[in-house]
Design a protein around this motif. Sequence first.
Motif, PDB file in Angstrom:
ATOM      1  N   VAL A 140      -3.792  -1.894 -31.289  1.00 15.82           N
ATOM      2  CA  VAL A 140      -3.130  -3.199 -30.729  1.00 15.82           C
ATOM      3  C   VAL A 140      -4.078  -4.353 -31.056  1.00 15.82           C
ATOM      4  O   VAL A 140      -5.162  -4.392 -31.313  1.00 15.82           O
ATOM      5  CB  VAL A 140      -3.124  -3.179 -29.242  1.00 15.82           C
ATOM      6  N   VAL A 141      -3.205  -5.508 -31.333  1.00 19.00           N
ATOM      7  CA  VAL A 141      -3.866  -6.928 -31.222  1.00 19.00           C
ATOM      8  C   VAL A 141      -3.464  -7.425 -30.168  1.00 19.00           C
ATOM      9  O   VAL A 141      -2.437  -7.612 -29.389  1.00 19.00           O
ATOM     10  CB  VAL A 141      -3.401  -7.554 -32.494  1.00 19.00           C
ATOM     11  N   TYR A 142      -4.581  -7.778 -29.030  1.00 21.14           N
ATOM     12  CA  TYR A 142      -4.562  -8.737 -28.111  1.00 21.14           C
ATOM     13  C   TYR A 142      -4.478 -10.017 -28.459  1.00 21.14           C
ATOM     14  O   TYR A 142      -5.244 -10.563 -29.370  1.00 21.14           O
ATOM     15  CB  TYR A 142      -5.786  -8.581 -27.206  1.00 21.14           C
ATOM     16  N   ALA A 143      -3.369 -10.945 -27.968  1.00 25.01           N
ATOM     17  CA  ALA A 143      -3.270 -12.221 -28.060  1.00 25.01           C
ATOM     18  C   ALA A 143      -3.238 -13.037 -26.842  1.00 25.01           C
ATOM     19  O   ALA A 143      -2.681 -12.606 -25.774  1.00 25.01           O
ATOM     20  CB  ALA A 143      -1.909 -12.366 -28.712  1.00 25.01           C
ATOM     21  N   ALA A 144      -3.701 -14.194 -26.819  1.00 26.73           N
ATOM     22  CA  ALA A 144      -3.885 -15.207 -25.692  1.00 26.73           C
ATOM     23  C   ALA A 144      -3.578 -16.394 -26.098  1.00 26.73           C
ATOM     24  O   ALA A 144      -3.730 -16.758 -27.261  1.00 26.73           O
ATOM     25  CB  ALA A 144      -5.204 -15.036 -25.172  1.00 26.73           C
ATOM     26  N   GLY A 145      -2.956 -17.315 -25.117  1.00 30.19           N
ATOM     27  CA  GLY A 145      -2.444 -18.592 -25.649  1.00 30.19           C
ATOM     28  C   GLY A 145      -1.796 -19.279 -24.292  1.00 30.19           C
ATOM     29  O   GLY A 145      -2.093 -19.063 -23.041  1.00 30.19           O
ATOM     30  N   GLY A 146      -0.682 -19.987 -25.013  1.00 31.89           N
ATOM     31  CA  GLY A 146       0.112 -20.671 -23.983  1.00 31.89           C
ATOM     32  C   GLY A 146       1.691 -20.092 -23.955  1.00 31.89           C
ATOM     33  O   GLY A 146       2.571 -20.747 -23.280  1.00 31.89           O
ATOM     34  N   GLN A 180       9.037  -9.358 -25.833  1.00 31.90           N
ATOM     35  CA  GLN A 180       9.034  -9.160 -24.280  1.00 31.90           C
ATOM     36  C   GLN A 180       8.296 -10.306 -23.542  1.00 31.90           C
ATOM     37  O   GLN A 180       7.902 -11.284 -24.004  1.00 31.90           O
ATOM     38  CB  GLN A 180       7.978  -7.983 -23.681  1.00 31.90           C
ATOM     39  N   ALA A 181       8.724 -10.616 -22.119  1.00 35.77           N
ATOM     40  CA  ALA A 181       8.221 -11.693 -21.708  1.00 35.77           C
ATOM     41  C   ALA A 181       6.682 -11.334 -21.335  1.00 35.77           C
ATOM     42  O   ALA A 181       6.508 -10.485 -20.667  1.00 35.77           O
ATOM     43  CB  ALA A 181       8.955 -11.720 -20.099  1.00 35.77           C
ATOM     44  N   ARG A 182       5.758 -11.969 -21.518  1.00 35.76           N
ATOM     45  CA  ARG A 182       4.418 -11.948 -21.328  1.00 35.76           C
ATOM     46  C   ARG A 182       3.683 -13.491 -21.199  1.00 35.76           C
ATOM     47  O   ARG A 182       3.796 -14.203 -22.178  1.00 35.76           O
ATOM     48  CB  ARG A 182       3.725 -11.132 -22.308  1.00 35.76           C
ATOM     49  N   ASN A 183       3.181 -13.574 -20.103  1.00 36.82           N
ATOM     50  CA  ASN A 183       2.711 -14.906 -19.797  1.00 36.82           C
ATOM     51  C   ASN A 183       1.131 -15.023 -20.331  1.00 36.82           C
ATOM     52  O   ASN A 183       0.313 -14.442 -19.533  1.00 36.82           O
ATOM     53  CB  ASN A 183       2.992 -15.244 -18.216  1.00 36.82           C
ATOM     54  N   ARG A 184       0.921 -15.692 -21.484  1.00 37.18           N
ATOM     55  CA  ARG A 184      -0.217 -16.135 -21.946  1.00 37.18           C
ATOM     56  C   ARG A 184      -1.105 -15.111 -22.452  1.00 37.18           C
ATOM     57  O   ARG A 184      -2.120 -15.596 -23.132  1.00 37.18           O
ATOM     58  CB  ARG A 184      -0.976 -17.116 -20.814  1.00 37.18           C
ATOM     59  N   ILE A 185      -0.853 -13.711 -22.115  1.00 38.03           N
ATOM     60  CA  ILE A 185      -1.666 -12.761 -22.723  1.00 38.03           C
ATOM     61  C   ILE A 185      -0.960 -11.343 -22.815  1.00 38.03           C
ATOM     62  O   ILE A 185      -0.065 -11.024 -22.058  1.00 38.03           O
ATOM     63  CB  ILE A 185      -2.678 -12.529 -21.539  1.00 38.03           C
ATOM     64  N   ALA A 194       5.354  -5.728 -28.137  1.00 44.07           N
ATOM     65  CA  ALA A 194       4.249  -5.826 -26.889  1.00 44.07           C
ATOM     66  C   ALA A 194       4.361  -4.433 -26.375  1.00 44.07           C
ATOM     67  O   ALA A 194       5.198  -3.852 -25.864  1.00 44.07           O
ATOM     68  CB  ALA A 194       4.796  -7.018 -25.933  1.00 44.07           C
ATOM     69  N   THR A 195       3.139  -4.109 -25.982  1.00 44.26           N
ATOM     70  CA  THR A 195       2.937  -2.724 -25.028  1.00 44.26           C
ATOM     71  C   THR A 195       3.388  -3.346 -23.643  1.00 44.26           C
ATOM     72  O   THR A 195       3.857  -4.412 -23.394  1.00 44.26           O
ATOM     73  CB  THR A 195       1.728  -2.239 -25.115  1.00 44.26           C
ATOM     74  N   SER A 196       2.992  -2.369 -22.633  1.00 50.98           N
ATOM     75  CA  SER A 196       3.425  -2.465 -21.216  1.00 50.98           C
ATOM     76  C   SER A 196       2.284  -3.334 -20.583  1.00 50.98           C
ATOM     77  O   SER A 196       2.447  -3.549 -19.498  1.00 50.98           O
ATOM     78  CB  SER A 196       3.480  -0.963 -20.529  1.00 50.98           C
ATOM     79  N   TRP A 197       1.257  -3.319 -21.417  1.00 49.58           N
ATOM     80  CA  TRP A 197       0.092  -4.003 -20.799  1.00 49.58           C
ATOM     81  C   TRP A 197       0.351  -5.602 -20.430  1.00 49.58           C
ATOM     82  O   TRP A 197       0.620  -6.195 -21.266  1.00 49.58           O
ATOM     83  CB  TRP A 197      -1.195  -3.963 -21.769  1.00 49.58           C
ATOM     84  N   ASP A 198       0.278  -5.856 -19.237  1.00 48.95           N
ATOM     85  CA  ASP A 198       0.771  -7.295 -18.762  1.00 48.95           C
ATOM     86  C   ASP A 198       0.191  -7.885 -17.549  1.00 48.95           C
ATOM     87  O   ASP A 198       0.477  -7.853 -16.573  1.00 48.95           O
ATOM     88  CB  ASP A 198       2.147  -7.008 -18.415  1.00 48.95           C
ATOM     89  N   PRO A 199      -1.274  -8.468 -18.016  1.00 47.96           N
ATOM     90  CA  PRO A 199      -2.020  -9.161 -17.081  1.00 47.96           C
ATOM     91  C   PRO A 199      -1.313 -10.354 -16.441  1.00 47.96           C
ATOM     92  O   PRO A 199      -1.523 -10.717 -15.257  1.00 47.96           O
ATOM     93  CB  PRO A 199      -3.296  -9.706 -17.941  1.00 47.96           C
TER      94      PRO A 199
END
Length: 800
Positions: A577-583, A590-595, A605-610
């Motif tokens: 996986v590539v982890y991505a962070a930002g705005g 998928q809906a993923r807020n900033r990470i 996107a995987t199910s990982w969702d901080p």
Amino acid sequence: MIRRAFLLPIAICVLAGLASPAAAQMVRPDFPVTDGTVYVTVLSGNTLYMAGAFTRVSTALGSAAPVDSGAGSVLVGFPKFDGPVHAIAPDGAGGWYVGGEFTKAGTASRANLARVLSNFTVSSWNPGTSGPVRALLVSGATVYVGGDFSTAGGQTRSRIAAIDASTGLATSWNPNATGTSVLTLALSGTTLYAGGDFSTIGGQSRSCIAALSTTTGLATAWNPNASTIVDAIVVNGATVYAGGLFTTIGGQTRRRIAALNASDGLATAWNPNVPIGEVFAMAVSGSVVYAGGSFSTIGGQSRQNLAALNASDGLATALSANVNGIVRSIQVQGTKLYLGGEFTAVRAEERRYLAAIDTGTGTTLAWDPRANKPVHAIAVNGATLCVGGLFSTLGGQIRNRLAAVDAGTGALLPWNPDSDSEIYAMVVSNGVVYVGGYFATIGGQIRSNIAAVDAVTGVPTAWDPNSNGQILSLAVANGVVYAGGAFTSIGGAAHSSLAALDPATGLATAWDPGPNDWVMSLLPGSGGVIYAGGYFTTIGGQSRSCIAALSTSTGLATSWNPGASAHVEALAMGNSVVYAAGGFTTIGGQARNRIAAVSTSTGLATSWDPNADDVVYAMFLSGSTMYLGGSFTTIGVASRSSLAGVDLASGAPTTWNPSAVGSVYSFAVSGNRVYAGGDFIEAGGLPQSGIASIFPNLTAVEETPPSAAACVLGPPSPNPFVSSTMIQLSLAKEEAVTLRVFDVRGREVAVLADGRYAAGTHVFGWNGRGRDGQASVSGVYFCEMKTATASLKRKLILVR
């Protein structure tokens, strides 16, 4: 200015008490701080390189510190206050009373009021107030306090109180002011003068200024009736000088400054007249009245924020210091006039928030403690000044935008490349530190926005790609230096925002993905791929929204296409996986807020969702934890202020919660430390600005106390040590603990802890000084931890 500068929130106020005591123990208290933002941190071996917008690196002090009145050097060992300090008064025994908006004085809990003894230990005196303290005055066994509070010393006291100097309890004296605040106090015999923003005090209607009986607390008949705020009062014989924002006082038109008869409260003929502005500070010496504030005209002359006025006629003397910002505090000592405030220059000479001028000539003295934030209070005690304000450090060594620290000892290294402007990107490879930013020179050499610096000497190499725009990201892979940013030309060729550079010649290769907007992050991958994140919508010949995978051979975008809805600031590689962070708020379909975590094969996107509630600027993967930094306040449903640890499997926040006041932009992680950089002014409840060294798992340890032993005394670190060392102890249950330092003859040198402590891990520091505040000599010492059931010792070696 780069676009990122518009996105980064600027801290404009200090918020005390955001972190729990457990969080405060996570941050190493003796680690250096910077006077500006740290954008990048890179750990190479035992060296921590940091880059950003700072100009000095120094010791974390907190918001109050004693300074030598002659040399301007800081006296070490003073307890750190975790919030603004607005008022300081000598205690008459070599120590100080300190007031402001803080919750901690050193390790002691103190609500806005504290007393620091002459040996720099915090006394047991603990009145506490419900709001900020803005004025202090000591008279015998009584400490008079003014501010914004409604309770003080255990009693209901509105804006003003008298506190017993021994017990810390409020006396029966109770003028009970109604309004916003009492801002200044002055004493003459049995009369206490109070100024501020109030409408009644001492049982009478009094507008912003009053005289109170020190016996009864009742207002006297003296009633100058100021039209609005009084910030400063000074008494000189039969005259009471007042400064503030008022335009009428004592029955006359008097703009911002006046002299009042102590007998009847009427204004005298003395009228320096400040047409526009405010007078915040005053002092009288002989036949001269000094005034400081925010004005440009006073006493009939042009005077910028500071003036010396004749006590006879109110006209300005020839002294003209030309201070370029607000003066908040003034103290006169002999022929020296000490200033504190919000200025950065005096008489066109750089002086950051503190300065001294010669009262005879008006020249700026060499005294230059250099605070990193404004100074609100100055108090004099012999050869020592105690200053307080919003700062977290004084003095320090010059390091323009680049510095290196020994990660073990926290000592500043001589490495000093000296950039003339900001550094936003950095990577270390094969003994070379590659740096990028928005600069024109490095180490006295012309280098446009990108350079290579020797990792040991700090001297720039001949490598010179010469970018015509800002460099915002760097990576090294397979013998190639990749640079991303906001340029159109680099390495002697036309390249838009992304290029590959030869590490020997600095020339750009033919590789040319040509993104249409800025590249903020680069991540070398496997299989001939490099990942890019930023603001672009096309790259490598394809439509790609803010994130893409590029072939390192052709520069073309692969089919991998997560499509972020907004900018990507940081990338990290995990297992497939590539982890991505930002705005962004969506990525990988998928809906993923900033990470988010995105599959390297599908781009989904995987199910990982901080789920962060605001921008994530930095992340670092270490073991089973992903460390996050940004400007967020929650991760998932947990409150996390700019710093968080997230479980790599579940995406849930861990118990690691140091909390920062301000944003975090970078991480470097070793086995037992997380190094965070940013524009924060506080981390883990401590006044740690710009950079912080944080235990990676201390909170989790505290919440799950060790069960194998009742107590553990860890090895001091560093040891041997030069200026300070840290000692960690762990308890299985709450109990009474003493931690003391002894010399080899068994004589007690210092007490580091004496009280009841909760189950968990606690960290204490020793600054190599005795209880009297004096520096201990080099040699062998022992720290001893005692509980009801155990006695443990560790050897300490102090090297001066």
